[in-house]
Motif scaffolding. Structure first.
Motif, PDB file in Angstrom:
ATOM      1  N   GLN A  56       3.255  -2.428 -12.408  1.00  0.00           N
ATOM      2  CA  GLN A  56       3.137  -3.449 -11.375  1.00  0.00           C
ATOM      3  C   GLN A  56       4.375  -3.408 -10.478  1.00  0.00           C
ATOM      4  OE1 GLN A  56       2.294  -7.050 -13.604  1.00  0.00           O
ATOM      5  NE2 GLN A  56       0.117  -6.509 -13.674  1.00  0.00           N
ATOM      6  N   ARG A  99       0.115  -6.710  -8.407  1.00  0.00           N
ATOM      7  CA  ARG A  99      -0.163  -6.817  -9.846  1.00  0.00           C
ATOM      8  C   ARG A  99      -1.277  -5.886 -10.291  1.00  0.00           C
ATOM      9  NH1 ARG A  99      -2.527 -11.301 -10.713  1.00  0.00           N
ATOM     10  NH2 ARG A  99      -2.382 -11.044 -12.962  1.00  0.00           N
ATOM     11  N   MET A 100      -1.899  -5.230  -9.332  1.00  0.00           N
ATOM     12  CA  MET A 100      -3.057  -4.418  -9.670  1.00  0.00           C
ATOM     13  C   MET A 100      -2.792  -2.914  -9.759  1.00  0.00           C
ATOM     14  SD  MET A 100      -5.852  -6.605  -7.496  1.00  0.00           S
ATOM     15  CE  MET A 100      -7.173  -5.451  -7.797  1.00  0.00           C
ATOM     16  N   VAL A 101      -1.554  -2.556  -9.935  1.00  0.00           N
ATOM     17  CA  VAL A 101      -1.191  -1.157 -10.175  1.00  0.00           C
ATOM     18  C   VAL A 101      -0.412  -1.084 -11.460  1.00  0.00           C
ATOM     19  CG1 VAL A 101      -0.590   0.686  -8.587  1.00  0.00           C
ATOM     20  CG2 VAL A 101       0.313  -1.656  -8.217  1.00  0.00           C
ATOM     21  N   GLU A 156       0.828  -1.201   0.000  1.00  0.00           N
ATOM     22  CA  GLU A 156       0.000   0.000   0.000  1.00  0.00           C
ATOM     23  C   GLU A 156       0.865   1.255   0.000  1.00  0.00           C
ATOM     24  OE1 GLU A 156      -3.458   0.697   2.257  1.00  0.00           O
ATOM     25  OE2 GLU A 156      -4.051  -1.413   2.356  1.00  0.00           O
ATOM     26  N   LYS A 166      -1.587  -9.487  -3.523  1.00  0.00           N
ATOM     27  CA  LYS A 166      -2.144  -9.494  -4.874  1.00  0.00           C
ATOM     28  C   LYS A 166      -2.277  -8.083  -5.422  1.00  0.00           C
ATOM     29  CE  LYS A 166      -6.971  -9.983  -3.459  1.00  0.00           C
ATOM     30  NZ  LYS A 166      -8.174 -10.817  -3.528  1.00  0.00           N
ATOM     31  N   LEU A 167      -2.201  -7.095  -4.550  1.00  0.00           N
ATOM     32  CA  LEU A 167      -2.205  -5.706  -5.006  1.00  0.00           C
ATOM     33  C   LEU A 167      -1.051  -5.418  -5.956  1.00  0.00           C
ATOM     34  CD1 LEU A 167      -2.901  -3.465  -1.894  1.00  0.00           C
ATOM     35  CD2 LEU A 167      -4.433  -4.113  -3.755  1.00  0.00           C
TER      36      LEU A 167
END
Lengths: 332, 332
Positions: free
Chosen positions: A286, A281-283, A249, A278-279
DNA sequence: TTGAAAGCGCTAACAC
DNA sequence: GTGTTAGCGCTTTCAA
């Protein structure tokens, strides 16, 4: 009303002892008897009372799990690892949140021991002296998961936080950065203060870079703190060009902060994280991140606990799981 | 070895009954006696055995919590709500993951009942007939949290999924979209099939738009599925310009898919989600989302359970919590 | 292979 | 106010 072992004994014309034997899979029962008992159990829908069993046998087949906060992904992941292995070994889990509050931790320990758990898996980011003492007095085994006890007195499962952090900072150094910031979660947490921070310092010094206290920022592990950290650090006269973030984060906050002020990641700014949830890969981009394998840590901790509860001999109380860095796009 | 109520009775020169009274806060004890007993308890470090207590009193002050997967943020949030209220009412929680697998759900129910929990909070995305039947036979109360039982036979806490979804789709319609896709999680889940999907259809039809089955896509609730959904939908001859996503991850996948192919969100493509986890603020643009208040749902469910366990009269078994849509930047 | 019986540690009448 | 006692439902010797 509820059917007891006595009821099935009567109906099956055997003694309670025999019923107990078939329920517990004891082999010393004639097949015919077993069959008869099993039929009655089925017919009466008999369900053994685990509380009575626990009182008589002094084992509850349940373990306590004390974690800071289940709604935090990192701990939830560990909890899942713990529960999976617990289930595998037929244990149930009493789960409670401590909010990383010493008093709650102490109360929870006491409550769980009162409930006669057979063992405890504990996650605590700061094993205080008081906690340490209570844990020592526990009549059942306790294993620390992803938590450091500096006395090394308790069984524990961790990764080599220092080495992992050192490698992370080194990666940034190798990419030519001279001004590298460390954006951390709470420094009251042992892992942050004793390992990540110390490793950061050592890596900087080993590379003959200037160790600038202004580049070390600590708040909580949240997205907003990441954004704030970007703001304070980018406002410096000589701002950092690379960041070692204590959590995903934080890293994402940093990246968004950078992007919102028009900086390109990783072209101008590089960020490495420590978590790999898992975050990561979600930005975009990455996250490159040290992987903190919480599920595995939880699972191994629980497995270790089963061994200790089972009085098996343990070769090593302090398990260190291998770590690695997952390379993605936030670092060139 | 372990100190029992009998030990403190002896040391304090009173009967077990008196010790039991002071431990349980019964007022019928002379203050002087109470004081004496309390001192002995302290001195001997007596800790009541909850298992024995449970056997004698037929109450364990622990409740079972069956959820699909604690490592999934949505359920973890609910679990936290449940645990907070449980703690408030002095209950502990036995937590277990079902993976939304009927057989596991059945086994877990049985195990927990065997452990004599005083009640159960259950989350299940599909209450099958078998499950339903087992739940009916439970000797202790069960409340469903964020889970729909169409027979309406069990206590439950939910939001109005249909209405919330309808409003979400309507918002997209009002922004002028004619081609709106519904990107859903598993259609085996009651909430998805009976509410989100039905509401989507009704909103489309009510607005005299064409209901095109090609615009309805279902997979799991993950980021990758969101990306995939973008790919299949954007490849359509007449692709959608707006999306109603069943979860935040799905929405983020959709947005990244769109952005990666050069489309602007929300200028060209609009997306509304259904969840509003903390992820919603961690993407650019930030997600407009129906808020699915899992923490509250868990908390209210647990509170409801305490009332039922306490035999208080309940005015309404089927609690509907108000919903709302959090407007951010993925919708104009 | 089976049964009898003594607990496990506590609560909850009931009696005093 | 306090004590006595009978369970709660099971496991576990110990005998047979």
């Amino acid at each position: 009303m509820t059917v007891t072992i006595y009821d099935v004994a009567r109906e099956a014309n055997v003694s309670m002892a025999t019923v107990s034997r078939v329920v517990n899979g004891n082999q010393n029962v004639k097949p015919a008897t077993r069959k008869k008992v099993l039929e009655v159990i089925e017919r009466l829908e008999y369900r053994p009372n685990a509380v009575a069993r626990g009182l008589a046998s002094k084992k509850t087949t349940t373990v306590g799990v004390i974690i800071p906060d289940i709604s935090n992904n990192i701990y939830a992941e560990a909890a899942r690892g713990i529960e999976d292995i617990a289930t595998m070994y037929r244990y149930n889990i009493i789960l409670a949140n401590s909010d990383q509050n010493e008093e709650k931790e102490l109360t929870l320990l006491d409550t769980m021991l009162g409930k006669q758990v057979d063992g405890i898996v504990m996650m605590s980011d700061a094993v205080t002296p008081k906690l340490h003492q209570s844990m020592e007095h526990s009549p059942v085994p306790i294993v620390l998961a992803g938590s450091v006890d500096e006395s090394n007195q308790f069984a524990s499962v961790n990764i080599d936080y220092f080495q992992a952090s050192y490698e992370a900072v080194q990666m940034l150094i190798e990419n030519g950065h001279k001004r590298i910031a460390f954006v951390s979660g709470p420094l009251q947490y042992t892992i942050n203060s004793k390992f990540k921070l110390e490793a950061y310092k050592k890596a900087i010094i080993d590379a003959n870079l200037e160790l600038d206290e202004n580049l070390i920022v600590s708040d909580d592990d949240t997205y907003d703190s990441g954004i704030e950290a970007w703001e304070t650090l980018s406002a410096l006269d000589n701002p950092p060009t690379a960041f070692f973030a204590g959590s995903d984060e934080l890293a994402i906050g940093l990246i968004h902060g950078a992007q919102d002020s028009g900086r390109k990641v990783p072209d101008e700014i590089e960020v490495i994280s420590f978590e790999n949830s898992k975050l990561a890969r979600m930005v975009r981009p990455q996250l490159t991140s040290v992987v903190f394998p919480l599920y595995d840590i939880g699972a191994v901790a629980m497995r270790l606990l089963t061994k200790i509860m089972n009085k098996e001999t343990i070769d090593n109380q302090s398990v260190i799981i291998p770590h690695r860095i997952e390379k993605r796009k936030s670092v060139k």
